[in-house]
Design a protein around this motif. Structure first.
Motif, PDB file in Angstrom:
ATOM      1  N   VAL A  40      -1.814   5.142  -1.498  1.00 31.66           N
ATOM      2  CA  VAL A  40      -1.539   3.712  -1.329  1.00 31.66           C
ATOM      3  C   VAL A  40      -0.497   3.450  -0.247  1.00 31.66           C
ATOM      4  N   GLY A  41      -0.128   4.491   0.500  1.00 33.07           N
ATOM      5  CA  GLY A  41       0.948   4.349   1.481  1.00 33.07           C
ATOM      6  C   GLY A  41       0.623   3.246   2.487  1.00 33.07           C
ATOM      7  N   ASP A  42       1.453   2.199   2.498  1.00 35.08           N
ATOM      8  CA  ASP A  42       1.273   1.133   3.492  1.00 35.08           C
ATOM      9  C   ASP A  42       2.519   1.039   4.367  1.00 35.08           C
ATOM     10  N   GLY A  43       3.384   2.064   4.248  1.00 31.25           N
ATOM     11  CA  GLY A  43       4.615   2.079   5.045  1.00 31.25           C
ATOM     12  C   GLY A  43       4.331   2.706   6.406  1.00 31.25           C
ATOM     13  N   THR A 239      12.575  -5.992   3.021  1.00 32.27           N
ATOM     14  CA  THR A 239      11.892  -6.505   1.826  1.00 32.27           C
ATOM     15  C   THR A 239      10.640  -5.698   1.475  1.00 32.27           C
ATOM     16  N   GLY A 240      10.260  -4.746   2.353  1.00 34.00           N
ATOM     17  CA  GLY A 240       9.173  -3.815   2.022  1.00 34.00           C
ATOM     18  C   GLY A 240       9.669  -2.600   1.246  1.00 34.00           C
ATOM     19  N   SER A 241      10.983  -2.485   1.047  1.00 34.96           N
ATOM     20  CA  SER A 241      11.552  -1.367   0.284  1.00 34.96           C
ATOM     21  C   SER A 241      12.001  -1.810  -1.106  1.00 34.96           C
TER      22      SER A 241
HETATM   23  P1  ADP Z   1       7.184   4.700   3.675  1.00 35.35           P
HETATM   24  O1  ADP Z   1       8.372   5.605   3.681  1.00 35.35           O
HETATM   25  O2  ADP Z   1       6.024   5.269   4.407  1.00 35.35           O
HETATM   26  O3  ADP Z   1       7.525   3.310   4.130  1.00 35.35           O
HETATM   27  P2  ADP Z   1       7.268   3.736   0.925  1.00 35.35           P
HETATM   28  O4  ADP Z   1       8.188   4.555   0.081  1.00 35.35           O
HETATM   29  O5  ADP Z   1       7.780   2.441   1.407  1.00 35.35           O
HETATM   30  O6  ADP Z   1       6.706   4.611   2.143  1.00 35.35           O
HETATM   31  O7  ADP Z   1       5.948   3.517   0.078  1.00 35.35           O
HETATM   32  C1  ADP Z   1       4.785   2.929   0.644  1.00 35.35           C
HETATM   33  C2  ADP Z   1       4.110   2.059  -0.413  1.00 35.35           C
HETATM   34  O8  ADP Z   1       3.762   2.846  -1.541  1.00 35.35           O
HETATM   35  C3  ADP Z   1       4.992   0.943  -0.938  1.00 35.35           C
HETATM   36  O9  ADP Z   1       4.878  -0.196  -0.120  1.00 35.35           O
HETATM   37  C4  ADP Z   1       4.444   0.728  -2.330  1.00 35.35           C
HETATM   38  O10 ADP Z   1       3.305  -0.117  -2.264  1.00 35.35           O
HETATM   39  C5  ADP Z   1       3.985   2.110  -2.740  1.00 35.35           C
HETATM   40  N1  ADP Z   1       5.001   2.827  -3.536  1.00 35.35           N
HETATM   41  C6  ADP Z   1       5.972   3.651  -3.085  1.00 35.35           C
HETATM   42  N2  ADP Z   1       6.724   4.136  -4.083  1.00 35.35           N
HETATM   43  C7  ADP Z   1       6.231   3.603  -5.222  1.00 35.35           C
HETATM   44  C8  ADP Z   1       6.562   3.734  -6.608  1.00 35.35           C
HETATM   45  N3  ADP Z   1       7.558   4.529  -7.009  1.00 35.35           N
HETATM   46  N4  ADP Z   1       5.817   3.033  -7.512  1.00 35.35           N
HETATM   47  C9  ADP Z   1       4.799   2.242  -7.106  1.00 35.35           C
HETATM   48  N5  ADP Z   1       4.422   2.104  -5.824  1.00 35.35           N
HETATM   49  C10 ADP Z   1       5.123   2.771  -4.880  1.00 35.35           C
END
Ligand code: ADP
Ligand code: SR1
Ligand code: MG
Ligand code: MG
Ligand code: MG
Length: 395
Positions: A40-43, A239-241
């Motif tokens: 689900v990574g959208d980062g 706000t994405g974190s």
């Molecule tokens: P990146 O470092 O690539 O930005 P993130 O840690 O922001 O990755 O995670 C990317 C996406 O995965 C988040 O926007 C969220 O939708 C989902 N996600 C990450 N960690 C969790 C979690 N612990 N529980 C639920 N969803 C998560």
């Protein structure tokens, strides 16, 4: 970096990994025969998998040796996973209500197993785009920032402990250098990955590059970002974190963690709320003009700072002068974070999801002009209320 034993996982190979890892298997109640796994990574950087069994759940996050947004032409240390796991653990010890639990960390695999922050939690940025109010957000984020920042600073710790922490996170230098480049340098020059809503904002982006006063201010903030080991920062507190429901606020993704100026985290949060504010006109429709929602965003900005500031524990520790410079640092860094999201490499969904490019550009221009004025005049603001009036004057 630990080279031996690393392999990138996918949905299929993750099953075998989980089966061989008791700490993860236990979180799934040992029911490993019919797992549901979804990436689900959208980062911008990493790969994130949600893993569900009929008796439990978890999230697996793996760092690959490059930046996902760009691909393997931009290598990046996998050690960011180590700093993310360490910061999650440290910040959770200080603020368990707002930081998810780490179940497992594998340094060789650059892999973190953590709590699945379950629905109805969603990413705050998406809630802001949808126009959802979160009545406890300001209180929760003020609590998170106060605890994680003040209790990792010299206001609380001995110099011996502080310097040990600084030494540990010094090695997250590749991530700091990424921020130095994409937040404090590239938006102010012609750079390969910069983009903006063209052709509408071409002149605005050129004006940023040609603004000597603005560049002097950003250079000062860049020095502070590099030199000032004030507290253990999250390092990417946009706000994405943040994942939210109306009752719960959970902060994820501290892979940029390092000892830096507190204002960088506070500014990231407030600056991204201001971006959300200026994007609202692009999301307004006949059913909802977003006027009341814009007021809620401004109130949340005001409350977040005021609650952070008024926290009695902090007032006891910190002098007025300290808080005033922290306020001005936060305004400076917040503006820098706004500008980079409009003319730098990494944009935000708040604006990107506005399909009409001319409407998007008009929202972005107001945010950009507001940020430039705050960056240059930040030392004149005496209260967050004055900042709110200033933001509204650009609307
Ligand atoms: P990146 O470092 O690539 O930005 P993130 O840690 O922001 O990755 O995670 C990317 C996406 O995965 C988040 O926007 C969220 O939708 C989902 N996600 C990450 N960690 C969790 C979690 N612990 N529980 C639920 N969803 C998560
Ligand atoms: C290549 S820049 C990618 C950006 O995404 C991360 O979340 C950080 O904000 C970084 O600056
Ligand atoms: Mg992220
Ligand atoms: Mg990240
Ligand atoms: Mg930002």
């Amino acid at each position: 970096q630990q080279q031996q034993g690393f392999r990138p996982l996918d949905e299929a190979s993750l099953v075998a990994y989980i089966k061989a890892t008791p700490a993860l298997a236990a979180r799934l109640g040992g029911r490993l025969d019919a797992l549901t796994i979804k990436e689900v990574g959208d980062g911008n950087l990493n790969f994130v998998y949600i893993v569900l069994s009929d008796a439990g759940s978890l999230v697996i996050k793996q760092a690959l040796p490059y930046i996902r947004l760009v691909g393997d032409s931009w290598p990046m240390s996998r050690e960011r996973a180590y700093f993310e796991a360490s910061a999650l653990q440290k910040h959770r010890a200080l603020c368990p209500d707002h930081v998810p639990e780490v179940y497992h960390f594998d340094r060789a695999m650059s892999l973190i197993g953590m709590r699945y922050i379950e629905p109805p939690h969603i990413i705050l940025r998406k809630g802001l785009i949808a126009g959802v109010e979160y009545p406890l957000l300001a209180e929760h984020m003020a609590d998170y920032m106060a605890k994680t920042l003040f209790f990792t600073s010299l206001l609380y710790n001995s110099t011996t402990d502080h310097k040990k922490g600084v030494a540990q996170y010094c090695d997250n230098v590749e991530m700091c250098r990424l921020t130095e480049q994409v937040v404090f340098s590239d938006p102010y020059m012609l750079a390969k990955y910069n983009r903006c809503t063209s052709p509408f904002l071409d002149n605005d982006a050129a004006a940023v590059r040609e603004d000597a006063e603005l560049k002097l201010e950003i250079a000062e903030l860049k020095s502070m970002f590099i030199e000032r080991a004030q507290a253990l920062l999250h390092g990417d507190l946009h706000t994405g974190s943040i994942m939210v429901t109306p009752d719960s606020t959970q902060v994820i993704d501290p892979e940029f963690a390092f000892y830096g100026p507190m204002g960088y985290d506070i500014g990231a949060f407030l600056g991204n709320l201001i971006l959300a504010y200026f994007s609202q006109d692009g999301h307004a429709d006949q059913a909802n003009d977003r006027k009341a929602y814009k007021k809620w965003i401004l109130k949340t900005i005001e409350d977040s700072w005021n609650l952070f500031h008024k926290n009695s524990e902090l007032l006891r520790l910190a002098q007025k002068k300290y808080m005033t410079s922290l306020f001005h640092d936060s305004l400076g860094f917040g503006s820098a974070k706004m500008i980079r999201r409009i003319v730098g490499i990494a944009h935000v969904e708040d604006f990107e999801s506005i399909e009409d490019a001319s409407k998007r550009a008009s929202c972005e221009r107001r945010a950009l002009n507001c940020a430039k004025a705050i960056l240059k005049g930040r030392r004149q603001f005496e209260s967050i209320g004055q900042v709110i009036v200033h933001v509204q004057s650009f609307d």
